[in-house]
Write a protein that holds these residues in place. Structure first.
Motif, PDB file in Angstrom:
ATOM      1  N   CYS A 160      -1.381   4.669  -2.456  1.00 22.54           N
ATOM      2  CA  CYS A 160      -1.535   4.241  -1.460  1.00 22.54           C
ATOM      3  C   CYS A 160      -0.535   3.732  -0.474  1.00 22.54           C
ATOM      4  CB  CYS A 160      -2.370   2.724  -1.762  1.00 22.54           C
ATOM      5  SG  CYS A 160      -4.194   3.353  -2.359  1.00 22.54           S
ATOM      6  N   ILE A 161       0.499   3.246  -1.275  1.00 20.86           N
ATOM      7  CA  ILE A 161       1.749   2.993  -0.499  1.00 20.86           C
ATOM      8  C   ILE A 161       2.638   4.249   0.337  1.00 20.86           C
ATOM      9  CG2 ILE A 161       4.412   2.258  -0.866  1.00 20.86           C
ATOM     10  CD1 ILE A 161       3.345   0.516  -3.279  1.00 20.86           C
ATOM     11  N   SER A 162       2.492   5.242  -0.542  1.00 17.08           N
ATOM     12  CA  SER A 162       3.129   6.395  -0.042  1.00 17.08           C
ATOM     13  C   SER A 162       2.168   6.887   1.277  1.00 17.08           C
ATOM     14  CB  SER A 162       3.167   7.676  -0.993  1.00 17.08           C
ATOM     15  OG  SER A 162       3.556   8.842  -0.347  1.00 17.08           O
ATOM     16  N   LEU A 163       0.934   6.933   0.951  1.00 16.60           N
ATOM     17  CA  LEU A 163       0.218   7.412   2.488  1.00 16.60           C
ATOM     18  C   LEU A 163       0.346   6.278   3.559  1.00 16.60           C
ATOM     19  CD1 LEU A 163      -1.785   9.713   3.455  1.00 16.60           C
ATOM     20  CD2 LEU A 163      -3.792   8.207   2.338  1.00 16.60           C
ATOM     21  N   ALA A 164       0.286   4.894   3.274  1.00 14.62           N
ATOM     22  CA  ALA A 164       0.255   3.783   4.055  1.00 14.62           C
ATOM     23  C   ALA A 164       1.574   4.078   5.151  1.00 14.62           C
ATOM     24  CB  ALA A 164       0.556   2.542   3.371  1.00 14.62           C
ATOM     25  N   LEU A 165       2.934   4.593   4.192  1.00 13.82           N
ATOM     26  CA  LEU A 165       4.123   4.838   4.881  1.00 13.82           C
ATOM     27  C   LEU A 165       4.308   6.087   5.950  1.00 13.82           C
ATOM     28  CD1 LEU A 165       6.637   3.836   2.014  1.00 13.82           C
ATOM     29  CD2 LEU A 165       6.010   2.436   4.200  1.00 13.82           C
ATOM     30  N   THR A 166       3.509   7.039   5.322  1.00 15.29           N
ATOM     31  CA  THR A 166       3.613   8.202   5.983  1.00 15.29           C
ATOM     32  C   THR A 166       2.528   8.189   7.476  1.00 15.29           C
ATOM     33  OG1 THR A 166       3.588   9.310   3.959  1.00 15.29           O
ATOM     34  CG2 THR A 166       2.803  10.692   5.913  1.00 15.29           C
ATOM     35  N   GLU A 167       1.414   7.210   7.075  1.00 12.20           N
ATOM     36  CA  GLU A 167       0.293   7.438   8.688  1.00 12.20           C
ATOM     37  C   GLU A 167       0.517   6.096   8.988  1.00 12.20           C
ATOM     38  OE1 GLU A 167      -3.389   8.601   7.124  1.00 12.20           O
ATOM     39  OE2 GLU A 167      -2.662  10.495   6.340  1.00 12.20           O
ATOM     40  N   ASP A 168       1.577   5.201   8.804  1.00 10.99           N
ATOM     41  CA  ASP A 168       1.591   3.837   9.346  1.00 10.99           C
ATOM     42  C   ASP A 168       0.534   2.930   9.633  1.00 10.99           C
ATOM     43  OD1 ASP A 168       3.347   2.035  10.774  1.00 10.99           O
ATOM     44  OD2 ASP A 168       3.138   2.812  12.826  1.00 10.99           O
ATOM     45  N   SER A 170      -1.944   0.155   6.433  1.00 10.98           N
ATOM     46  CA  SER A 170      -1.693  -0.856   5.295  1.00 10.98           C
ATOM     47  C   SER A 170      -2.396   0.098   3.974  1.00 10.98           C
ATOM     48  CB  SER A 170      -2.487  -2.058   5.535  1.00 10.98           C
ATOM     49  OG  SER A 170      -3.832  -1.680   5.355  1.00 10.98           O
ATOM     50  N   PRO A 171      -1.668  -0.442   2.951  1.00  7.30           N
ATOM     51  CA  PRO A 171      -2.082   0.278   1.738  1.00  7.30           C
ATOM     52  C   PRO A 171      -3.557   0.155   1.390  1.00  7.30           C
ATOM     53  CG  PRO A 171       0.110  -1.067   1.453  1.00  7.30           C
ATOM     54  CD  PRO A 171      -0.641  -1.312   2.732  1.00  7.30           C
ATOM     55  N   TYR A 172      -4.122  -1.177   1.725  1.00  8.88           N
ATOM     56  CA  TYR A 172      -5.469  -1.404   1.824  1.00  8.88           C
ATOM     57  C   TYR A 172      -6.279  -0.149   2.513  1.00  8.88           C
ATOM     58  CZ  TYR A 172     -10.304  -3.197   1.693  1.00  8.88           C
ATOM     59  OH  TYR A 172     -11.755  -2.961   1.722  1.00  8.88           O
ATOM     60  N   GLU A 173      -5.903   0.025   3.617  1.00 10.41           N
ATOM     61  CA  GLU A 173      -6.544   0.760   4.480  1.00 10.41           C
ATOM     62  C   GLU A 173      -6.356   2.350   4.010  1.00 10.41           C
ATOM     63  OE1 GLU A 173      -6.292  -0.878   9.059  1.00 10.41           O
ATOM     64  OE2 GLU A 173      -4.266  -0.061   8.125  1.00 10.41           O
ATOM     65  N   ALA A 174      -5.348   2.494   3.618  1.00 10.96           N
ATOM     66  CA  ALA A 174      -5.186   3.784   2.919  1.00 10.96           C
ATOM     67  C   ALA A 174      -6.286   4.007   1.745  1.00 10.96           C
ATOM     68  CB  ALA A 174      -3.820   4.152   2.322  1.00 10.96           C
ATOM     69  N   TRP A 175      -6.082   3.002   0.547  1.00  9.74           N
ATOM     70  CA  TRP A 175      -7.123   2.944  -0.239  1.00  9.74           C
ATOM     71  C   TRP A 175      -8.436   3.016   0.137  1.00  9.74           C
ATOM     72  CZ3 TRP A 175     -10.946  -0.406  -2.024  1.00  9.74           C
ATOM     73  CH2 TRP A 175     -11.456  -0.089  -3.264  1.00  9.74           C
TER      74      TRP A 175
END
Length: 226
Positions: A160-168, A170-175
């Motif tokens: 989630c953190i990695s995807l959040a950083l890549t797609e700008d 939040s980690p929750y949104e990524a999850w």
């Protein structure tokens, strides 16, 4: 954004190095592997690599999902954290480098995440009273579930953190967008990991071949949901 990803990778690499060093210390002194152990490790490496190769790409991101976790969890018990970590990390690296052919920064990220997750989960198995090669379910259940919980938590967090950083985002949104639907399936994989331990202990390589059937069924279910 690139600076954030680079900083994240540096932090991950430090965590990965420390985790692996501590895990390695817990396995010392190392014994010379027997012929039977070498054959088992080779079989599990091939199985892990095959499962990685047949990972399913998520349509909403560059991430993938696979049914490799129960294979890794079973190796904590059958071979110990060190061998489980080496096999998991090497097979994941080969998949990223040769099959997905992704950017080197993502390879570093994925490798460091896998190294940290598997190392810490494997150590959790030992720290909670687990014994390598254990066959008694009543003694095995608590260390096994503890290690699985740590693995799932770290893998989800790192992804989630990695995807959040890549797609700008939040980690929750990524999850929520990419991984929330996976939770029931990941929980359903836990008994498969336990079953794999006993099947291999009693049937050896033949049992490992039989276990490919339920793994393929779960992968099919993943694919339909994606």
């Amino acid at each position: 954004m690139k600076k954030k990803i680079t900083a994240y990778n540096i932090i991950l690499l430090i965590f990965a190095a420390v985790s692996f060093f501590v895990m390695l210390q817990s396995q010392l002194p190392l014994k010379s592997p027997s012929t039977q152990l070498i054959i088992g490790l080779e079989a599990f490496f091939i199985l892990t690599l095959l499962v990685e190769i047949f990972s399913i790409p998520l349509l909403s991101s560059q991430s993938t999902v696979s049914v490799v976790p129960p294979v890794i969890w079973s190796m904590f018990v059958l071979f110990g954290p060190l061998y489980a970590t080496i096999i998991a990390v090497v097979s994941n690296f080969i998949y990223d480098f040769q099959v997905k052919k992704i950017d080197y920064r993502m390879i570093i990220t994925n490798t460091a995440q896998q190294l940290t997750s598997v190392s810490l989960a494997g150590m959790t198995f030992l720290w909670t009273g687990g014994t390598i090669g254990q066959q008694e379910l009543s003694v095995l259940i608590v260390p096994f579930l503890a290690s699985v919980s740590v693995y799932l938590l770290l893998e989800s967090l790192f992804s989630c953190i990695s995807l959040a950083l890549t797609e700008d985002i939040s980690p929750y949104e990524a999850w929520a967008a990419n991984f929330r639907w996976l939770l029931p399936y990941e929980l359903a994989l836990i008994p498969f990991g336990m079953l794999m331990i006993f099947i291999y202990q009693y049937l050896g390589l033949a049992g490992l071949l039989l276990f490919m059937i339920p793994l393929l069924m779960i992968r099919r279910s993943y694919s339909l949901n994606v």
